[in-house]
Write an enzyme that holds these catalytic residues in place. Structure first.
Site: not given
Ligand code: ADP
Length: 170
Positions: A9, A23, A31-33, A120, A122-124
Site C-alpha cells: 500500500d 484525475n 483506487g489509489v487516489d 493508469s 486501474g480504471v484507466y
Molecule cells: P488509474 O485511474 O490511473 O488507472 P487506479 O487507482 O484505478 O488509477 O489504479 C492504479 C493502480 O493502483 C492499480 O494497479 C490499483 O490496483 C493500484 N492501487 C489501488 N490502491 C492502491 C494502494 N493503496 N497502493 C498502491 N497501489 C494501489
C-alpha cells in the site's frame, strides 16, 4: 540509483514524495487516489483545491502537481493524471510524461526518494506489460539517477509484471 519493487500500500511509504494516480480535477476519486486521500485526511483535499484550474483542469493528462501530504508519512504528494488508455491518441507518450514530470517535480523540491503506484493500470485501463516497460525505462533515465525510486504495487500480478520488466532492463 535504485529502483525497488514492493507489493503493498503506497500510503505507508516512508519516502519524500508519493505519486498519486489522480484525475485532472485533482478532487479525489477511487483506487489509489481514494486510498491516499483517506490516509492523508482532509488537509490533502484542501491542498489540492489550492492548485489553480486552467482550462478546466488542475492537472492536464501527462503533467503533475505537488502538494503537502497531510497525515501521510511522506512529505509531499505528487499528483499526476496518466492517460485513459482507450481515449488517448498517444498513451505511451502521455504515460512516460507522467513519470518524467513527477520525478522532475520531486527533484525540483529537493526530494531524494519517490514512490509510484502503477499509474493508469486501474480504471484507466493501461495494459500492464506495456505500462511496466514505460515505467521502468523512464526511471532508468540518467536525469533521475539521484532519486531512489520504489514502486508500490497492490497486487501480486502487477508486482510480478514489474519485477520481470526490471530484471529484463538492468
Ligand atoms: P488509474 O485511474 O490511473 O488507472 P487506479 O487507482 O484505478 O488509477 O489504479 C492504479 C493502480 O493502483 C492499480 O494497479 C490499483 O490496483 C493500484 N492501487 C489501488 N490502491 C492502491 C494502494 N493503496 N497502493 C498502491 N497501489 C494501489
Amino acid at each position: 540509483m535504485s529502483i525497488k519493487i514492493i507489493q503493498g500500500d503506497i500510503t505507508t511509504a516512508a519516502v519524500d514524495a508519493i505519486v498519486n494516480a489522480a484525475n485532472p480535477t485533482m478532487l479525489g476519486g477511487g483506487g489509489v487516489d481514494g486510498a491516499i486521500h483517506r490516509a492523508a485526511g482532509p488537509e490533502l483535499l484542501a491542498a489540492c483545491r489550492e492548485v489553480p484550474v486552467i482550462n478546466g483542469a488542475r492537472c492536464p493528462f501527462g503533467e503533475a502537481r505537488i502538494t503537502t501530504a497531510g497525515k501521510l508519512p511522506a512529505k509531499f504528494v505528487i499528483h499526476t493524471a496518466g492517460p485513459i488508455y482507450s481515449q488517448s491518441d498517444e498513451p505511451d507518450k502521455v504515460l512516460a510524461s507522467s513519470y518524467r514530470y513527477s520525478m522532475r517535480l520531486a527533484l525540483e523540491n529537493g526530494c531524494r526518494s519517490i514512490a509510484f503506484p502503477a499509474i493508469s493500470c486501474g480504471v484507466y485501463g493501461y495494459p500492464l506489460q506495456e505500462a511496466a516497460k514505460i515505467a521502468v525505462s523512464v526511471c532508468l533515465e540518467d536525469e533521475f539517477k539521484h532519486l531512489d525510486k520504489t514502486f508500490y504495487l497492490f497486487s501480486e500480478e502487477v508486482a510480478n509484471v514489474w519485477l520481470r520488466e526490471l530484471k529484463r532492463s538492468i
